[in-house]
Design a protein around this motif. Sequence first.
Motif, PDB file in Angstrom:
ATOM      1  N   TRP B 103       0.356 -10.370   4.327  1.00 47.65           N
ATOM      2  CA  TRP B 103      -0.860  -9.603   4.632  1.00 47.65           C
ATOM      3  C   TRP B 103      -1.498  -9.079   3.341  1.00 47.65           C
ATOM      4  O   TRP B 103      -2.712  -9.221   3.120  1.00 47.65           O
ATOM      5  N   LYS B 109      -6.416 -11.702  -2.002  1.00 48.80           N
ATOM      6  CA  LYS B 109      -7.168 -12.936  -2.244  1.00 48.80           C
ATOM      7  C   LYS B 109      -8.560 -12.894  -1.616  1.00 48.80           C
ATOM      8  O   LYS B 109      -9.347 -13.811  -1.797  1.00 48.80           O
ATOM      9  N   LEU B 140       6.415 -16.268  -1.462  1.00 48.24           N
ATOM     10  CA  LEU B 140       7.220 -17.484  -1.591  1.00 48.24           C
ATOM     11  C   LEU B 140       8.676 -17.132  -1.903  1.00 48.24           C
ATOM     12  O   LEU B 140       9.600 -17.653  -1.269  1.00 48.24           O
TER      13      LEU B 140
HETATM   14  C1  HEM Z   1       7.754 -13.535   9.113  1.00 44.39           C
HETATM   15  C2  HEM Z   1       6.591 -14.006   8.904  1.00 44.39           C
HETATM   16  C3  HEM Z   1       6.246 -15.071   7.875  1.00 44.39           C
HETATM   17  C4  HEM Z   1       6.975 -16.118   7.382  1.00 44.39           C
HETATM   18  C5  HEM Z   1       8.400 -16.518   7.734  1.00 44.39           C
HETATM   19  C6  HEM Z   1       6.110 -16.803   6.439  1.00 44.39           C
HETATM   20  C7  HEM Z   1       6.497 -17.932   5.735  1.00 44.39           C
HETATM   21  C8  HEM Z   1       5.709 -18.561   4.784  1.00 44.39           C
HETATM   22  C9  HEM Z   1       6.106 -19.664   3.958  1.00 44.39           C
HETATM   23  C10 HEM Z   1       7.474 -20.332   3.980  1.00 44.39           C
HETATM   24  C11 HEM Z   1       5.070 -19.993   3.161  1.00 44.39           C
HETATM   25  C12 HEM Z   1       5.018 -21.058   2.070  1.00 44.39           C
HETATM   26  C13 HEM Z   1       5.236 -20.359   0.750  1.00 44.39           C
HETATM   27  C14 HEM Z   1       4.757 -21.181  -0.390  1.00 44.39           C
HETATM   28  O1  HEM Z   1       5.164 -22.347  -0.471  1.00 44.39           O
HETATM   29  O2  HEM Z   1       3.969 -20.646  -1.199  1.00 44.39           O
HETATM   30  C15 HEM Z   1       3.972 -19.119   3.487  1.00 44.39           C
HETATM   31  C16 HEM Z   1       2.728 -19.167   2.899  1.00 44.39           C
HETATM   32  C17 HEM Z   1       1.693 -18.317   3.232  1.00 44.39           C
HETATM   33  N1  HEM Z   1       1.742 -17.246   4.102  1.00 44.39           N
HETATM   34 FE1  HEM Z   1       3.315 -16.695   5.224  1.00 44.39          FE
HETATM   35  N2  HEM Z   1       4.906 -16.162   6.364  1.00 44.39           N
HETATM   36  C18 HEM Z   1       4.938 -15.093   7.238  1.00 44.39           C
HETATM   37  C19 HEM Z   1       3.941 -14.181   7.478  1.00 44.39           C
HETATM   38  C20 HEM Z   1       2.677 -14.235   6.925  1.00 44.39           C
HETATM   39  C21 HEM Z   1       1.603 -13.310   7.235  1.00 44.39           C
HETATM   40  C22 HEM Z   1       1.705 -12.137   8.193  1.00 44.39           C
HETATM   41  C23 HEM Z   1       0.530 -13.709   6.499  1.00 44.39           C
HETATM   42  C24 HEM Z   1      -0.868 -13.131   6.410  1.00 44.39           C
HETATM   43  C25 HEM Z   1      -1.373 -12.262   7.200  1.00 44.39           C
HETATM   44  C26 HEM Z   1       0.932 -14.868   5.735  1.00 44.39           C
HETATM   45  C27 HEM Z   1       0.109 -15.570   4.869  1.00 44.39           C
HETATM   46  C28 HEM Z   1       0.488 -16.674   4.138  1.00 44.39           C
HETATM   47  C29 HEM Z   1      -0.405 -17.413   3.277  1.00 44.39           C
HETATM   48  C30 HEM Z   1      -1.896 -17.131   3.044  1.00 44.39           C
HETATM   49  C31 HEM Z   1       0.363 -18.442   2.702  1.00 44.39           C
HETATM   50  C32 HEM Z   1      -0.136 -19.512   1.745  1.00 44.39           C
HETATM   51  C33 HEM Z   1       0.051 -19.124   0.316  1.00 44.39           C
HETATM   52  C34 HEM Z   1      -0.712 -20.113  -0.519  1.00 44.39           C
HETATM   53  O3  HEM Z   1      -1.894 -19.907  -0.705  1.00 44.39           O
HETATM   54  O4  HEM Z   1      -0.078 -21.086  -0.934  1.00 44.39           O
HETATM   55  N3  HEM Z   1       2.249 -15.168   6.016  1.00 44.39           N
HETATM   56  N4  HEM Z   1       4.385 -18.242   4.468  1.00 44.39           N
END
Ligand code: HEM
Lengths: 190, 180
Positions: B103, B109, B140
């Motif tokens: 979040w 961003k 990450l």
């Molecule tokens: C328990 C909850 C969550 C899990 C297990 C999770 C897991 C992940 C994983 C494994 C990645 C890939 C990381 C990478 O390779 O950079 C990721 C990327 C991302 N997550 Fe989550 N996430 C969770 C909650 C959230 C929430 C609540 C948000 C936003 C409100 C969020 C936003 C993002 C974004 C924007 C990316 C992409 C980052 C990029 O630009 O490469 N995630 N998440």
Amino acid sequence: MKPTLKPMILALTLAAALPWSSHAAEYRQVQADQSAITFAYQQMGVTMDGKFNRFTAQLSFDPERPEAANATVDVDLASIDTGSAESDQEVAGKVWFNIPAFPTARFETRSVKALGDHRYEAAGQLTIKGKTQDVVVPATFTAQGKAGVFEGRFTLRRGDFAIGEGPWAKFDVVANDVQIQFRITANAGE
Amino acid sequence: MTTHYTPVAKALHWLIALLLFGLLALGFYMQDLPLSPQKLQLYAWHKWAGVTVFLLVLVRLAWRVTHRPPPLPEHMPRVMQLAAHAGHVLLYALMIAIPLSGWLMSSAKGFQTVWFGVLPIPDLLDKNRELGDLLQTVHLSLNLFFVVVLIGHIGAALKHHFIDRDDVLTRMLPARNLEP
Ligand code: HEM
């Protein structure tokens, strides 16, 4: 006494008024550092915004003769700041702005109308990506000392200019409407 | 004598587990894709599901502080019991920290999160590219750490079931099928 004083006062009053009424302030020296062009659009219901860091504007505006005003604004599309490097790179490509082929967007006024209360309406042509559309841009003008500030916003439809073709041509993820907001500051010349 | 978790605890455990596996897979997958409408769509789904998990974890924590889980088997040495507790605390901490970092990253961003496209979640941070990149690394790293802890968690559950042959795994499973 009386007959001599009257013409003197009249002359003084005229002299005081003269520089202002005969050649009133004409705003034409654009101050880039106090000007900004920003945009906003909806992406899946979320408002996103960005700005253009470089643009040039030529304008001449005399508040007393607004109908004689004219302006040309050239926006350097490569200076776009969408908020992420990945998107900046993406929008330079063929399906978005195709910046190598069409590096600038241009707005040129055709006519300016005063609406009263410092509000104006500039009708003109907007050219982006080789496509020209008629647009009407509302703006306000505020004199701030030597400077004059033009502010306004209007909405363009990216589809009209083929901004975002192919996979982006549908408007479900990136909306069609783009709000353009500007603030251009120009100093008065003599 | 009941050694099972309550139905509410079980439901929350498995619902959250399902969502977490989906989120992990989606997160790693989506982030490598070239920019496209599909990618933006997947990001939005990931964020919506992530916020959902965060809320479910809060409910689960509320359950946890108001209920005492069934005690660990008596054959477990004291250190192993402590390790199990520490592991569970770590899982809860990560289930809170990961969505929070996501979040905050999205805020920094400049991509606001609007839950299911309807409910805007306030941006706690102003747009800031460096901070956004830093938080992406945090998100990450926490996730990679989470994967390691999860492997330990699942490994431990399987060890209890197949090696120790105790009820640690079964007491979290739906009761009807396993205990006639
Ligand atoms: C328990 C909850 C969550 C899990 C297990 C999770 C897991 C992940 C994983 C494994 C990645 C890939 C990381 C990478 O390779 O950079 C990721 C990327 C991302 N997550 Fe989550 N996430 C969770 C909650 C959230 C929430 C609540 C948000 C936003 C409100 C969020 C936003 C993002 C974004 C924007 C990316 C992409 C980052 C990029 O630009 O490469 N995630 N998440």
